[in-house]
Design a protein around this motif. Structure first.
Motif, PDB file in Angstrom:
ATOM      1  N   SER A 418       0.839  -1.189   0.000  1.00  0.00           N
ATOM      2  CA  SER A 418       0.000   0.000   0.000  1.00  0.00           C
ATOM      3  C   SER A 418       0.879   1.246   0.000  1.00  0.00           C
ATOM      4  CB  SER A 418      -0.902   0.004   1.239  1.00  0.00           C
ATOM      5  OG  SER A 418      -1.678   1.181   1.290  1.00  0.00           O
ATOM      6  N   GLY A 419       0.553   2.177  -0.884  1.00  0.00           N
ATOM      7  CA  GLY A 419       1.337   3.392  -0.991  1.00  0.00           C
ATOM      8  C   GLY A 419       2.399   3.327  -2.063  1.00  0.00           C
ATOM      9  N   LEU A 420       2.506   2.181  -2.758  1.00  0.00           N
ATOM     10  CA  LEU A 420       3.402   2.025  -3.887  1.00  0.00           C
ATOM     11  C   LEU A 420       2.588   1.663  -5.118  1.00  0.00           C
ATOM     12  CD1 LEU A 420       5.589   1.855  -1.590  1.00  0.00           C
ATOM     13  CD2 LEU A 420       6.794   0.212  -3.055  1.00  0.00           C
ATOM     14  N   PRO A 421       3.072   1.963  -6.309  1.00  0.00           N
ATOM     15  CA  PRO A 421       2.341   1.543  -7.507  1.00  0.00           C
ATOM     16  C   PRO A 421       2.339   0.017  -7.628  1.00  0.00           C
ATOM     17  CG  PRO A 421       4.486   2.427  -8.106  1.00  0.00           C
ATOM     18  CD  PRO A 421       4.303   2.695  -6.644  1.00  0.00           C
ATOM     19  N   ALA A 422       1.456  -0.497  -8.462  1.00  0.00           N
ATOM     20  CA  ALA A 422       1.355  -1.947  -8.632  1.00  0.00           C
ATOM     21  C   ALA A 422       2.652  -2.543  -9.142  1.00  0.00           C
ATOM     22  CB  ALA A 422       0.206  -2.278  -9.589  1.00  0.00           C
ATOM     23  N   SER A 423       3.388  -1.767  -9.903  1.00  0.00           N
ATOM     24  CA  SER A 423       4.663  -2.233 -10.445  1.00  0.00           C
ATOM     25  C   SER A 423       5.696  -1.127 -10.317  1.00  0.00           C
ATOM     26  CB  SER A 423       4.505  -2.630 -11.925  1.00  0.00           C
ATOM     27  OG  SER A 423       5.748  -2.976 -12.502  1.00  0.00           O
ATOM     28  N   VAL A 424       6.905  -1.500  -9.934  1.00  0.00           N
ATOM     29  CA  VAL A 424       8.007  -0.544  -9.866  1.00  0.00           C
ATOM     30  C   VAL A 424       9.118  -1.031 -10.787  1.00  0.00           C
ATOM     31  CG1 VAL A 424       7.479   0.134  -7.501  1.00  0.00           C
ATOM     32  CG2 VAL A 424       9.128  -1.704  -7.913  1.00  0.00           C
ATOM     33  N   ARG A 442      12.490   1.834  -8.376  1.00  0.00           N
ATOM     34  CA  ARG A 442      12.266   3.219  -8.785  1.00  0.00           C
ATOM     35  C   ARG A 442      10.834   3.420  -9.244  1.00  0.00           C
ATOM     36  NH1 ARG A 442      10.282   4.782 -13.346  1.00  0.00           N
ATOM     37  NH2 ARG A 442      11.828   3.746 -14.658  1.00  0.00           N
ATOM     38  N   TRP A 443      10.205   4.515  -8.782  1.00  0.00           N
ATOM     39  CA  TRP A 443       8.884   4.897  -9.282  1.00  0.00           C
ATOM     40  C   TRP A 443       8.735   6.408  -9.196  1.00  0.00           C
ATOM     41  CZ3 TRP A 443       9.650   2.796  -4.458  1.00  0.00           C
ATOM     42  CH2 TRP A 443       9.120   3.470  -3.361  1.00  0.00           C
ATOM     43  N   TYR A 444       7.655   6.918  -9.803  1.00  0.00           N
ATOM     44  CA  TYR A 444       7.409   8.365  -9.856  1.00  0.00           C
ATOM     45  C   TYR A 444       6.169   8.726  -9.027  1.00  0.00           C
ATOM     46  CZ  TYR A 444      10.391   8.105 -14.037  1.00  0.00           C
ATOM     47  OH  TYR A 444      11.419   7.868 -14.920  1.00  0.00           O
ATOM     48  N   TRP A 445       6.218   9.946  -8.526  1.00  0.00           N
ATOM     49  CA  TRP A 445       5.065  10.562  -7.844  1.00  0.00           C
ATOM     50  C   TRP A 445       4.728  11.837  -8.609  1.00  0.00           C
ATOM     51  CZ3 TRP A 445       4.298  15.382  -5.864  1.00  0.00           C
ATOM     52  CH2 TRP A 445       3.240  15.580  -4.966  1.00  0.00           C
ATOM     53  N   ILE A 446       3.510  11.938  -9.128  1.00  0.00           N
ATOM     54  CA  ILE A 446       3.083  13.116  -9.891  1.00  0.00           C
ATOM     55  C   ILE A 446       1.749  13.596  -9.330  1.00  0.00           C
ATOM     56  CG2 ILE A 446       2.451  14.083 -12.137  1.00  0.00           C
ATOM     57  CD1 ILE A 446       4.451  10.913 -12.033  1.00  0.00           C
ATOM     58  N   ASP A 447       1.802  14.679  -8.555  1.00  0.00           N
ATOM     59  CA  ASP A 447       0.585  15.261  -7.969  1.00  0.00           C
ATOM     60  C   ASP A 447      -0.247  14.203  -7.258  1.00  0.00           C
ATOM     61  OD1 ASP A 447      -1.191  17.337  -7.365  1.00  0.00           O
ATOM     62  OD2 ASP A 447      -2.435  16.897  -9.117  1.00  0.00           O
ATOM     63  N   GLY A 448       0.388  13.301  -6.546  1.00  0.00           N
ATOM     64  CA  GLY A 448      -0.313  12.275  -5.791  1.00  0.00           C
ATOM     65  C   GLY A 448      -0.515  10.970  -6.534  1.00  0.00           C
ATOM     66  N   ARG A 449      -0.303  10.962  -7.839  1.00  0.00           N
ATOM     67  CA  ARG A 449      -0.422   9.723  -8.611  1.00  0.00           C
ATOM     68  C   ARG A 449       0.921   9.004  -8.653  1.00  0.00           C
ATOM     69  NH1 ARG A 449      -3.324  13.428 -12.129  1.00  0.00           N
ATOM     70  NH2 ARG A 449      -5.539  12.887 -12.281  1.00  0.00           N
ATOM     71  N   LEU A 450       0.878   7.670  -8.586  1.00  0.00           N
ATOM     72  CA  LEU A 450       2.096   6.867  -8.577  1.00  0.00           C
ATOM     73  C   LEU A 450       2.163   6.004  -9.829  1.00  0.00           C
ATOM     74  CD1 LEU A 450       2.015   5.640  -4.855  1.00  0.00           C
ATOM     75  CD2 LEU A 450       3.202   7.641  -5.787  1.00  0.00           C
ATOM     76  N   THR A 451       3.332   5.930 -10.417  1.00  0.00           N
ATOM     77  CA  THR A 451       3.540   5.082 -11.587  1.00  0.00           C
ATOM     78  C   THR A 451       5.034   4.856 -11.782  1.00  0.00           C
ATOM     79  OG1 THR A 451       3.129   4.815 -13.963  1.00  0.00           O
ATOM     80  CG2 THR A 451       3.600   7.030 -13.184  1.00  0.00           C
ATOM     81  N   ALA A 452       5.365   3.743 -12.418  1.00  0.00           N
ATOM     82  CA  ALA A 452       6.753   3.491 -12.805  1.00  0.00           C
ATOM     83  C   ALA A 452       6.974   3.753 -14.286  1.00  0.00           C
ATOM     84  CB  ALA A 452       7.140   2.044 -12.478  1.00  0.00           C
ATOM     85  N   SER A 453       5.907   4.092 -15.003  1.00  0.00           N
ATOM     86  CA  SER A 453       5.973   4.281 -16.448  1.00  0.00           C
ATOM     87  C   SER A 453       6.378   5.703 -16.798  1.00  0.00           C
ATOM     88  CB  SER A 453       4.609   3.962 -17.074  1.00  0.00           C
ATOM     89  OG  SER A 453       4.522   4.439 -18.392  1.00  0.00           O
ATOM     90  N   ASP A 454       7.364   5.840 -17.680  1.00  0.00           N
ATOM     91  CA  ASP A 454       7.767   7.170 -18.146  1.00  0.00           C
ATOM     92  C   ASP A 454       6.625   7.858 -18.888  1.00  0.00           C
ATOM     93  OD1 ASP A 454      10.204   6.560 -17.106  1.00  0.00           O
ATOM     94  OD2 ASP A 454      11.267   6.450 -19.017  1.00  0.00           O
TER      95      ASP A 454
END
Length: 511
Positions: A418-424, A442-454
C-alpha cells in the motif's frame, strides 16, 4: 520561373500565396519548436542527416510540378479539424517538455495545412513528400538501451561461438585479451535511422508497387540492425587478434562506418535490380469554370480555411503561455523524512547517487534495521522545462559514462505494498571498484499519482497542469545491497510509504 507562372491556373495563382502566407504564420507561431529541432540536428551526429530532409522534400515536390499544376486545388474544410488535434498534441508535449511530441505535432500541422488548402486530389500527389518530412524529427533515442542490450547479447554469443571465453555483466564483458563495454555509439541507432531514411526515399523513387516499397523499407531497417551486430563483433575480434593494437581508438569508429557503408551500398545495388519504371500519370484537364476564373466561391473557402487553421494553431502557444504563467511557483524545500517505525537513519553518507540532473531539490538518506541497510533518494521537480524535467533519457540510475557504477540488469517488480504503484522499475547496479552490488526500486510521484511508467508520468504531468495544479513531480528510489534486498526493500517500503506520501504532498501544497 516565368514559364511556370504563366502555366498556373487561376486557382493555383490564388492558392499558392495563401498557402505560403499560412506556412510562414505557422513557423512564426512555433518558431521555438522549429529552432529546437534544428538545434538537435546541429548538436547530434545521429540526426545530422535531417538537414537534408527539407531540401529533399522540396525537390520531390518540384520533380512532379507538371502533374501537380494539372490538378486544380480544392480546399477541404474537414481537413481543418485534424489541425486542432495536432495543436493539442503540441500543447501536451510542451506542457511535459517532450521534444519529439512537439516536433511531430509541428510537422503534422504543416502537412495538414497543405492538405486542407490544396484538397484531396493534390494531397494525394504530395502524400510521400509530406510524409517524408517527418524524418526531420529527431526521434529514436529511446531505443538505445534495448539496441545496446541486443548488440551486447549478439557479440557475446558470436564470441562464444568462435571459441573465445566470455564473462558478461550487463553491457560489459571480459575476454582473455581485455575488457569491452557496449556504449551509446555501439547501439547502431545512427546506422538504423540513416538507413531507414535513405531506404524509404530509395523505395519511393525506384518502386511503384506498395509491396516492393514496404519490403525494401523493412530490409533497410533490418540490415543495419544485423550489420551493427556484426560490426561490434568484428571490432572486438580485431582488437583481440591484434592484442588490442587496432580497433580500440578512433579507428574503432572508422571501421564501423566503413563496414556500414559497404553493407548499405550492397543493399542498394541489389535493390536496383528490382526497380520498376515510373508510371506516367494521364494528363488532367482543368475544368472550364476554373479556366475562366469562375472560382470566387472556392477562393473564399480557401481564405476561410486558412484563417481557421491560423487561429487554431495560434491557440496552442497562447494556451501554453497562460498555463505556464499560472503554474509558476516558488523554490522547493524538501523536509527531512522521519525514520519509519523500527528503522534508524544512519549518519554515514550514501555510497551511491542516481544520475538525475537539475532537480529542484533532492533528499538522500540511509536507514538501518537489524543490520539491513536501505538507501533512499528523492529528486523533486517543479517549474519543469526542457532544461529541468523529471522524465528524460538523460535521467537514469547510472549513465554510460559513470566511472563508478554500471547498470547490469533491468526489470520490474510487483511489491503489492500500500502506498506504492502496482509495479516498480527494478535494476541491479555493480560498482567498478571493490565489488558492491545494489538492487534498486524506482517509481514516480506526480501530484499524488504513482507510476513506474515514463509515458504515464508525462501524461499525468500534462493532466495536472491542465487542471491548474502545477507540475510538481518526484522520483523515488530505494536501494539495498543485493544480498539483503529481497527482504529489506519491501520491509522499508511498507514502513516508509505513508511518510513518503505525506512529505511529498506537503511539499506540493507549499508551492
Amino acid at each position: 520561373m516565368r514559364i511556370i507562372a504563366d502555366a498556373l491556373s487561376p486557382a493555383w495563382r490564388q492558392a499558392l500565396p495563401l498557402l505560403l502566407a499560412l506556412l510562414a504564420w505557422l513557423l512564426y507561431c512555433y518558431w521555438d519548436t522549429a529552432a529546437a529541432m534544428v538545434g538537435i540536428w546541429y548538436r547530434s551526429e545521429t540526426y545530422a542527416h535531417a538537414f537534408l530532409v527539407p531540401p529533399i522534400t522540396l525537390w520531390l515536390i518540384w520533380r512532379q510540378r507538371a502533374a501537380l499544376l494539372a490538378v486544380p486545388p480544392r480546399t477541404s474544410l474537414p481537413l481543418v479539424a485534424p489541425v486542432a488535434c495536432a495543436t493539442l498534441a503540441w500543447l501536451f508535449g510542451e506542457l511535459t517538455a517532450v521534444n519529439a511530441l512537439t516536433q511531430f505535432a509541428l510537422v503534422a500541422t504543416l502537412a495538414l495545412a497543405v492538405m486542407a488548402l490544396l484538397g484531396p486530389a493534390v494531397s494525394k500527389r504530395l502524400a510521400f513528400p509530406l510524409a517524408f518530412l517527418f524524418f526531420s524529427v529527431p526521434f529514436g533515442d529511446f531505443m538505445m538501451p534495448k539496441l545496446m542490450e541486443w548488440t551486447a547479447a549478439f557479440t557475446v554469443l558470436a564470441l562464444r561461438a568462435t571459441g573465445i571465453p566470455v564473462y558478461q555483466e550487463g553491457l560489459q564483458f571480459v575476454i582473455p585479451s581485455g575488457s569491452w563495454s557496449v556504449v551509446e555509439a555501439c547501439s547502431g541507432i545512427r546506422y538504423i535511422i540513416a538507413s531507414l531514411t535513405v531506404g524509404t526515399l530509395f523505395a519511393y523513387l525506384n518502386y511503384r508497387s506498395w509491396r516492393r516499397r514496404l519490403a525494401f523499407i523493412a530490409v533497410a531497417l533490418i540490415v543495419p540492425l544485423i550489420a551493427n551486430w556484426l560490426r561490434a563483433y568484428i571490432i572486438v575480434m580485431l582488437g583481440h587478434l591484434s592484442d588490442n593494437q587496432i580497433a580500440t581508438g578512433v579507428d574503432h569508429l572508422i571501421y564501423g562506418w566503413v563496414f556500414f557503408g559497404v553493407v548499405i551500398m550492397i543493399m542498394f545495388v541489389i535493390g536496383v535490380r528490382w526497380s520498376e519504371a515510373e508510371a506516367v500519370p494521364p494528363p488532367s484537364a482543368v475544368p472550364p469554370d476554373e479556366q475562366a476564373g469562375g472560382n470566387a466561391g472556392r477562393t473564399w473557402l480557401a481564405a476561410l480555411a486558412a484563417l481557421a487553421i491560423a487561429l487554431v494553431a495560434a491557440a496552442g502557444p497562447l494556451a501554453f503561455i497562460a498555463i505556464d504563467r499560472a503554474d509558476r511557483a516558488g523554490p522547493v524545500a524538501l523536509a527531512k523524512l522521519p525514520a519509519p517505525a523500527g528503522w534508524q537513519e544512519e549518519a554515514e553518507a550514501p555510497l551511491w547517487k542516481p544520475d538525475f540532473a537539475n532537480a529542484s531539490d533532492e533528499l538522500q538518506a540511509v536507514f538501518v534495521r537489524d543490520g539491513q541497510r536501505v538507501g533512499l533518494y528523492i529528486g523533486y521537480y517543479r517549474n519543469q522545462d526542457y532544461q529541468r524535467k523529471l522524465v528524460t533519457s538523460t535521467n537514469t540510475l547510472a549513465a554510460s559514462d559513470n566511472s563508478l557504477w554500471a547498470v547490469v540488469a533491468r526489470g520490474s517488480a510487483a511489491p503489492e505494498i500500500s502506498g506504492l504503484p502496482a509495479s516498480v522499475a527494478s535494476a541491479d547496479l555493480l560498482a567498478s571498484g571493490p565489488e558492491v552490488r545494489l538492487h534498486v526500486w524506482r517509481w514516480y510521484w506526480i501530484d499524488g499519482r504513482l507510476t513506474a511508467s515514463d509515458a504515464l508520468a508525462k501524461f499525468y504531468t500534462a493532466l495536472s497542469r491542465l487542471a491548474g495544479r502545477g507540475d510538481d513531480a518526484a522520483v523515488i528510489i530505494l536501494y539495498a545491497p543485493a544480498a539483503s534486498a529481497t527482504t529489506a526493500l519491501p520491509a522499508f517500503a511498507a514502513a516508509a510509504a505513508p511518510e513518503l506520501d505525506r512529505l511529498l504532498a506537503a511539499t506540493r501544497d507549499s508551492r
